[in-house]
Scaffold this motif. Structure first.
Motif, PDB file in Angstrom:
ATOM      1  N   VAL A  83       0.853  -1.190   0.000  1.00  0.00           N
ATOM      2  CA  VAL A  83       0.000   0.000   0.000  1.00  0.00           C
ATOM      3  C   VAL A  83       0.889   1.239   0.000  1.00  0.00           C
ATOM      4  O   VAL A  83       1.834   1.328   0.791  1.00  0.00           O
ATOM      5  N   ALA A  84       0.602   2.154  -0.912  1.00  0.00           N
ATOM      6  CA  ALA A  84       1.343   3.421  -0.965  1.00  0.00           C
ATOM      7  C   ALA A  84       0.363   4.579  -0.852  1.00  0.00           C
ATOM      8  O   ALA A  84      -0.799   4.462  -1.241  1.00  0.00           O
ATOM      9  N   LEU A  85       0.847   5.672  -0.276  1.00  0.00           N
ATOM     10  CA  LEU A  85       0.051   6.885  -0.163  1.00  0.00           C
ATOM     11  C   LEU A  85       0.788   7.992  -0.904  1.00  0.00           C
ATOM     12  O   LEU A  85       1.990   8.171  -0.714  1.00  0.00           O
ATOM     13  N   VAL A 145       4.623   7.732   0.235  1.00  0.00           N
ATOM     14  CA  VAL A 145       5.135   6.833   1.275  1.00  0.00           C
ATOM     15  C   VAL A 145       4.599   5.432   1.011  1.00  0.00           C
ATOM     16  O   VAL A 145       3.540   5.273   0.425  1.00  0.00           O
ATOM     17  N   VAL A 146       5.367   4.438   1.418  1.00  0.00           N
ATOM     18  CA  VAL A 146       4.950   3.045   1.208  1.00  0.00           C
ATOM     19  C   VAL A 146       4.932   2.325   2.558  1.00  0.00           C
ATOM     20  O   VAL A 146       5.890   2.434   3.321  1.00  0.00           O
ATOM     21  N   ALA A 147       3.857   1.639   2.824  1.00  0.00           N
ATOM     22  CA  ALA A 147       3.752   0.895   4.083  1.00  0.00           C
ATOM     23  C   ALA A 147       4.741  -0.256   4.096  1.00  0.00           C
ATOM     24  O   ALA A 147       4.962  -0.906   3.068  1.00  0.00           O
ATOM     25  N   GLN A 148       5.339  -0.486   5.283  1.00  0.00           N
ATOM     26  CA  GLN A 148       6.388  -1.496   5.395  1.00  0.00           C
ATOM     27  C   GLN A 148       5.912  -2.835   5.929  1.00  0.00           C
ATOM     28  O   GLN A 148       6.612  -3.836   5.805  1.00  0.00           O
ATOM     29  N   ILE A 158       0.082  -1.040   6.706  1.00  0.00           N
ATOM     30  CA  ILE A 158      -0.954  -1.153   5.662  1.00  0.00           C
ATOM     31  C   ILE A 158      -2.310  -0.848   6.273  1.00  0.00           C
ATOM     32  O   ILE A 158      -3.091  -0.052   5.749  1.00  0.00           O
ATOM     33  N   ARG A 159      -2.579  -1.460   7.424  1.00  0.00           N
ATOM     34  CA  ARG A 159      -3.877  -1.238   8.083  1.00  0.00           C
ATOM     35  C   ARG A 159      -4.036   0.231   8.473  1.00  0.00           C
ATOM     36  O   ARG A 159      -5.120   0.787   8.406  1.00  0.00           O
ATOM     37  N   SER A 160      -2.939   0.813   8.889  1.00  0.00           N
ATOM     38  CA  SER A 160      -3.003   2.203   9.328  1.00  0.00           C
ATOM     39  C   SER A 160      -3.334   3.140   8.170  1.00  0.00           C
ATOM     40  O   SER A 160      -4.116   4.080   8.317  1.00  0.00           O
ATOM     41  N   LEU A 161      -2.729   2.891   7.027  1.00  0.00           N
ATOM     42  CA  LEU A 161      -3.047   3.734   5.870  1.00  0.00           C
ATOM     43  C   LEU A 161      -4.504   3.534   5.454  1.00  0.00           C
ATOM     44  O   LEU A 161      -5.224   4.493   5.173  1.00  0.00           O
ATOM     45  N   TRP A 162      -4.935   2.286   5.451  1.00  0.00           N
ATOM     46  CA  TRP A 162      -6.333   2.012   5.112  1.00  0.00           C
ATOM     47  C   TRP A 162      -7.286   2.646   6.125  1.00  0.00           C
ATOM     48  O   TRP A 162      -8.406   3.028   5.790  1.00  0.00           O
ATOM     49  N   ALA A 163      -6.818   2.729   7.391  1.00  0.00           N
ATOM     50  CA  ALA A 163      -7.703   3.262   8.440  1.00  0.00           C
ATOM     51  C   ALA A 163      -8.082   4.715   8.167  1.00  0.00           C
ATOM     52  O   ALA A 163      -9.160   5.164   8.557  1.00  0.00           O
ATOM     53  N   ILE A 164      -7.181   5.440   7.491  1.00  0.00           N
ATOM     54  CA  ILE A 164      -7.549   6.818   7.130  1.00  0.00           C
ATOM     55  C   ILE A 164      -8.734   6.754   6.170  1.00  0.00           C
ATOM     56  O   ILE A 164      -9.783   7.350   6.407  1.00  0.00           O
ATOM     57  N   ARG A 165      -8.557   5.975   5.095  1.00  0.00           N
ATOM     58  CA  ARG A 165      -9.600   5.887   4.072  1.00  0.00           C
ATOM     59  C   ARG A 165     -10.905   5.367   4.665  1.00  0.00           C
ATOM     60  O   ARG A 165     -12.001   5.820   4.287  1.00  0.00           O
ATOM     61  N   GLU A 166     -10.802   4.404   5.559  1.00  0.00           N
ATOM     62  CA  GLU A 166     -12.011   3.805   6.116  1.00  0.00           C
ATOM     63  C   GLU A 166     -12.562   4.607   7.292  1.00  0.00           C
ATOM     64  O   GLU A 166     -13.641   4.303   7.792  1.00  0.00           O
TER      65      GLU A 166
END
Lengths: 543, 543
Positions: free
Chosen positions: B294-296, B385-388, B393-401
């Motif tokens: 997952v990248a932002l 930024v790219v999740a490591q 990954i969950r944290s980046l998705w948590a913004i969207r969700e």
């Protein structure tokens, strides 16, 4: 019509004559390079087909009686259609010109229609349907006429409504990849047109050079790319349909997401022209893959075929775009009509064609090579070859796509297209061979049955079972049916995986659908087509 | 019910509180390693939500009148249901216990039902429906109750038919990946169960911890994986449905291909409980990808968002599994309710979340890195930024969700879920802002509207447009509607891309569907449910 249709058939023939080239056998065992160099696999020469005299469907499949509620065409009717479509849009009482409209491409079904109509616009289709509904004139919508169950040709004097003159591309959005087109566009024409823009049609089938996208939708065509891109129920975004009373149902959405009410268009996908005429289509098209690889494997058992499939889903995963199989009997049939020379060093009971499509050639080569090495090391596959270029890819595909054509050259073929849980697929074939041998119609030089030939889409649990015979005879027919349908029903399969019902399978619907389901289907049919004028005698059981 | 529902909500809260971690900003500009190391992006603290007193839907949206053809529940009716389901299967006249059945998860819709039923078997559902149909008792089928248009809660005294006690997995075939399950199974439970076998559900949405697969099907849920795995119309292979008269329609096929008759199950996908109760599902599940990245990205304009999307389809192609966007306003809204600390070094007008899913980590990393480098070099993206790891990954998705949850904490929200051609998406948002400013309800400290917030699924042309406000007032409402619907209709969009119609959008159906289509829908509704007892006052226009 004739030239377009002829082009379609020519294409298939050209495929069969293509030189089929592949790699040195067994090199994969000691693989040093990721992708192998190729040498010749087959050289083929086509045995030309001769035009046969085809009996009428109603003589071949007796028991059908013309529905006398339907009006017989009068000169006044013809005049109306000429005023609507012009002289060139009407084919009337011309046996030669009507032949192509009355006969399917396999020369198995033949109707007695005296009138074919070729509208150019949706409004004309609407006017035709309104007139026919008011007058109670029966209508058979027809696309490329490449079906295999007689769904697109008339039985008696139904009017043929051909979509061949509706072949414009309406639009394309290259951000979303959504294509809008008339129903009469030929699949391959659309695919080539999209190819120039870096896109492709999400379906592919042997008849692509002739079949229409509208016919694909009316029959819910599956084909070779379903494993990767899914069914038309998912990829079709919108339809324009003319209902039996002439109403135009405009559901030509180009949106991937639209949850505003019942998804009515779905009813027409696979409805075989019984509740409306598909005139326009909008469909989601995927990007054309930059890299395509095709490999052919030789295997010893169907158990190995299944192992190879399960591994392919894990190893090739997102780049796997086809996983097809055939047995040695199918290959022999192909060679019989294509006069082949040379093959893999040895022959094997089973063959698998694996196709990958991806965006990075190096990555795909590595994945495929890892997969193939694993299959060879674990002795799942006994031999394997990889196509080196586009020509070789086409040549390998030509084997898989050539079976229908080859079988068509046999004196008689009983064709079945069934689906079931993957592990059952070949049990079904072996059972049928034993059953026919036991029944005394297979295995002796003068037996009615020549061979039982199997190929299909492993990934979809879809078996094309073909019984080539010296003649259609009662004993053989009665040995096959309902035995095969009962076998399929017992294993919760489908008696028609992708070919549909038409006039060949409609009476057997009960083997795959419950009485509740069939009643509901009849209710839907009556709702849309209360006069029953659309594609009569077909699709739903008449008895 | 309360605990299950509470669990679902808790999960969403937990997500919001998760520490969101990402990489050093701008490192991609001088990228030396394919995938970057991560440092902290956000630390969040949740503002607890307080339980509000919720007005009844019929008071909030006046104009609805109870249909007096429907019978009012009697003690005899309750006795019948108790004899059928036992005491534990019936919730009657208990305000506290009924609250969860009467109220949606956003606390926006509230009904007045006095009776909720919790059958455990399809036969019990059938007996309930037969009884209600005979007695003309109105019924609201209810899954996880996570819808956003009030479709799953009653308006008046309709009986709630909850599927929560039908939650067994019926079977799984690990050659084909076909799962069969009761309608009441929670999406996340199924996904986790499949995960242990190396498979996954083909759909994913923010409400996955509460929503039922039956509800997903009844609402044709789209969500985050649609871009990759397609819609439920393609992935659902079979349904078991109880019709309004109690008939069980057994269409629980597990076959990928089955062309035997009209595909009736399609009618129920997205029918929002108006023509039948989905009780069982069979669905095609894909292999769980071995590698997920997952990248932002931070971007300057929506034009750049589109460029990034077009490139992602070419470069990431078969491994692209999500492409989501949000604007700075959405991020500010998220931060407002999550008390964030630190972010990318700078903030940007737009953000894009790109997810890849594939079978080979090295290949995917290389593809993603090539893509990201190209986006940075060409200045399409300003930062990335790219999740490591899985946590990041969950944290980046948590913004969207997290946007839905965050917006839910505002005093009032006007929620819209629309689709249209991709280039039009943000024009719509900017137009709405200008329109509300011009109308005098946005832009001043005491304005009714707090902010116009946008996020959505770029790949699906799907915009979630949210207007957060200090209060629901007439002026604001009248400025938004029908202005927005007219805007969408003008651009041939959908007024409800994935949320459906329910009681919130049914009167606006005409903006997305023609009178012919709406009439045909009404005909279908009457065919299946002549007494109109299924989920009344909703879905189709009542006026």
């Amino acid at each position: 019509m004739m030239s377009r249709s002829a082009t379609g058939r020519l294409r298939a023939l050209t495929q069969t004559t293509a030189r089929i080239v592949a790699t040195r056998p067994n090199v994969l065992r000691t693989v040093a390079v990721p992708i192998l160099n190729a040498t010749r696999l087959y050289t083929t020469t086509v045995v030309p087909s001769t035009k046969k005299v085809i009996p009428y469907t109603v003589d071949k499949f007796p028991g059908h009686v013309r529905n006398e509620n339907f009006k017989k065409i009068t000169e006044q009717d013809v005049d109306f259609f000429k005023s609507l479509l012009g002289e060139t849009g009407v084919v009337y009482k011309n046996e030669d010109d009507l032949f192509a409209f009355n006969t399917d491409w396999m020369n198995k079904f033949r109707g007695k229609s005296q009138l074919a109509l070729k509208p150019k616009t949706t409004q004309q289709v609407s006017a035709i349907m309104k007139y026919c509904n008011d007058q109670k004139i029966a209508v058979v919508p027809q696309g490329g006429n490449t079906g295999l169950v007689g769904g697109s040709v008339p039985l008696f004097d139904e009017v043929v409504l051909s979509l061949q003159n509706m072949n414009n591309i309406r639009g394309f959005d290259d951000v979303s990849g959504v294509l809008s087109a008339d129903a009469g566009c030929v699949l391959e024409v659309l695919d080539n047109w999209l190819g120039e823009k870096g896109y492709m049609m999400p379906l592919d089938l042997g008849a692509k050079g002739s079949c229409h996208i509208g016919g694909n939708i009316a029959t819910n065509a599956g084909g070779l790319r379903l494993l990767r891109y899914g069914s038309l129920h998912g990829t079709v975004l919108g339809l324009e349909v003319v209902l039996p009373d002439g109403t135009i149902l405009d559901n030509m959405a180009t949106l991937r997401k639209d949850n505003t009410g019942y998804d009515l268009k779905q009813l027409f996908i696979g409805s075989e022209g019984t509740i409306g005429v598909v005139t326009g289509v909008s469909i989601l098209t995927p990007h054309r893959s930059k890299a395509v690889n095709v490999a052919l494997l030789g295997l010893n058992s169907f158990e190995d075929v299944q192992k190879a499939f399960t591994h392919s889903r894990k190893e090739l995963s997102e780049i796997l775009s086809a996983f097809e199989f055939w047995d040695i009997n199918a290959l022999e049939m192909f060679k019989k009509h294509a006069v082949t020379k040379a093959a893999m060093e040895n022959e094997y009971p089973f063959y698998v064609l694996v196709e990958t499509s991806g965006s990075n050639k190096d990555h795909d080569d590595e994945k495929l090579n890892n997969y193939l090495e694993k299959m060879m090391e674990n002795e799942v596959a006994q031999d394997g070859v990889v196509a080196q270029d586009e020509t070789q890819i086409r040549s390998l595909w030509a084997i898989r796509e050539g079976f229908t054509e080859a079988l068509g050259k046999e004196p008689a073929v009983y064709k079945y297209d069934i689906s079931m849980p993957v592990p059952k697929i070949y049990e079904c074939v072996e059972d049928m061979r034993a059953h026919l041998t036991q029944g005394g119609v297979l295995g002796k030089p003068d037996s009615a049955v020549i061979d039982v030939v199997a190929y299909g889409h492993v990934g979809d649990g879809n078996l094309h079972l073909n019984i080539a015979a010296n003649r259609h005879d009662k004993k053989t027919s009665e040995l096959i049916e309902p035995y095969l349908f009962e076998w399929v029903a017992k294993h919760k399969g489908s008696i028609s995986a992708e070919h549909g019902l038409g006039v060949a399978k409609n009476e057997f619907l009960g083997y795959s659908k419950s009485p509740v389901m069939i009643n509901m289907m009849k209710t839907i049919k009556n709702l849309f087509d209360p006069n029953g004028i659309m594609n009569p005698y077909k699709y739903l059981p008449t008895k």
